[in-house]
Write a protein that holds these residues in place. Structure first.
Motif, PDB file in Angstrom:
ATOM      1  N   VAL A  89      -8.211 -13.580  20.443  1.00  0.00           N
ATOM      2  CA  VAL A  89      -9.863 -13.032  20.620  1.00  0.00           C
ATOM      3  C   VAL A  89      -9.776 -12.575  22.326  1.00  0.00           C
ATOM      4  O   VAL A  89     -10.717 -11.745  22.646  1.00  0.00           O
TER       5      VAL A  89
ATOM      6  N   ARG B 219     -11.493  -6.168  20.504  1.00  0.00           N
ATOM      7  CA  ARG B 219     -11.961  -6.310  18.896  1.00  0.00           C
ATOM      8  C   ARG B 219     -11.042  -5.488  17.848  1.00  0.00           C
ATOM      9  O   ARG B 219      -9.992  -5.223  16.902  1.00  0.00           O
ATOM     10  N   ASP B 220     -11.167  -4.352  18.512  1.00  0.00           N
ATOM     11  CA  ASP B 220     -10.262  -2.768  17.652  1.00  0.00           C
ATOM     12  C   ASP B 220      -8.879  -2.861  17.969  1.00  0.00           C
ATOM     13  O   ASP B 220      -8.260  -2.565  16.791  1.00  0.00           O
TER      14      ASP B 220
ATOM     15  N   ARG C 287      -7.399  -6.107  17.285  1.00  0.00           N
ATOM     16  CA  ARG C 287      -7.495  -7.456  16.780  1.00  0.00           C
ATOM     17  C   ARG C 287      -6.627  -6.822  15.608  1.00  0.00           C
ATOM     18  O   ARG C 287      -6.935  -6.582  14.949  1.00  0.00           O
TER      19      ARG C 287
ATOM     20  N   ARG D 115     -10.230  -7.971  10.923  1.00  0.00           N
ATOM     21  CA  ARG D 115     -11.751  -7.239  11.516  1.00  0.00           C
ATOM     22  C   ARG D 115     -11.742  -6.858   9.745  1.00  0.00           C
ATOM     23  O   ARG D 115     -13.237  -6.947   9.186  1.00  0.00           O
TER      24      ARG D 115
ATOM     25  N   SER E 100     -14.447 -10.719   8.783  1.00  0.00           N
ATOM     26  CA  SER E 100     -15.735 -10.969  10.001  1.00  0.00           C
ATOM     27  C   SER E 100     -16.436  -9.463  10.420  1.00  0.00           C
ATOM     28  O   SER E 100     -16.373  -8.612  10.636  1.00  0.00           O
TER      29      SER E 100
ATOM     30  N   GLY F 229     -17.763  -9.433  13.496  1.00  0.00           N
ATOM     31  CA  GLY F 229     -16.479  -9.914  14.801  1.00  0.00           C
ATOM     32  C   GLY F 229     -16.191 -10.522  16.133  1.00  0.00           C
ATOM     33  O   GLY F 229     -16.956 -10.376  16.290  1.00  0.00           O
ATOM     34  N   GLU F 230     -16.620 -11.567  15.316  1.00  0.00           N
ATOM     35  CA  GLU F 230     -16.341 -13.264  16.158  1.00  0.00           C
ATOM     36  C   GLU F 230     -15.654 -13.662  15.255  1.00  0.00           C
ATOM     37  O   GLU F 230     -15.123 -13.701  13.911  1.00  0.00           O
TER      38      GLU F 230
END
Length: 204
Positions: free
Chosen positions: A36, A40-41, A43, A48, A51, A54-55
């Motif tokens: 985390v 985000r991109d 991870r 992805r 989610s 995005g969490e």
């Protein structure tokens, strides 16, 4: 029921709530860590894909992705007829919405300010501390008369409300003022399958 996969992170109290529920229910599952602290991109791609917001956490149950920790807890309670669902679904749902609006806001954000950011606006910190004290006062009132939030047995409400309290040392929170809350946390520590977040999801 099909295979269970949990996406989470050791520093996420929201992930911990779900991980704890899975272990207390003795449900076999695969745990996949999501970094985390990376953009985000950057991870993991499989997270992805599932989610929606995005969490973390995300639970895959029989191929279906469920997101948001309290929604996941309610899903587990409903589909397994456990953790308070078999007692009073409406009352359990009330507690989950209370947690999301109260201690689920105050404590995680206070931890963000004091532990991860190690500073921040003094007025905001004071507001969060005051809100957290009120939340603990509410829990103290209920737990002074019964062992768990729904009565005699642990429920998803307990697992939701306790999650971030096991990081209390990271916000310099001394729970001695709330003796019933402290005793309740000890009862949760005594549950089969209990472990500290860093033990259940990997030490940081």
């Amino acid at each position: 029921m099909g295979d269970l996969i949990l996406y989470g992170h050791p520093d996420s109290g929201h992930s911990y709530k779900v991980k704890l529920a899975l272990t207390v229910l003795d449900l076999a599952h695969e745990y996949r860590e999501v970094e985390v602290f990376a953009p985000r991109d950057a991870r993991r791609a499989d997270w992805r894909e599932v989610s929606r917001f995005g969490e973390i956490p995300v639970l895959i149950d029989d191929g279906k992705a469920i997101v948001q920790s309290d929604a996941i807890l309610l899903h587990l309670a409903r589909t397994r007829n456990a953790l308070g669902w078999e007692v009073d679904p409406d009352r359990l749902t009330e507690w989950m919405f209370w947690e999301a609006n109260r201690i689920g806001i105050s404590l995680p954000n206070l931890r963000l300010c004091k532990h991860f950011e190690q500073g921040g606006d003094a007025g905001l910190i004071a507001w969060l501390e005051g809100r957290l004290q009120a939340d603990l006062d509410r829990l103290e009132t209920v737990l002074a008369g019964q062992p768990f939030l729904m009565g005699e047995a642990v429920s998803a409400a307990d697992l939701a409300c306790c999650g971030y309290l096991f990081f209390a040392d990271q916000v310099d929170l001394d729970l001695v003022r709330w003796s019933a809350v402290s005793a309740w946390l000890d009862r949760i520590r005594g549950l089969p399958g209990w472990g500290h977040p860093y033990d259940l999801m990997g030490a940081r």
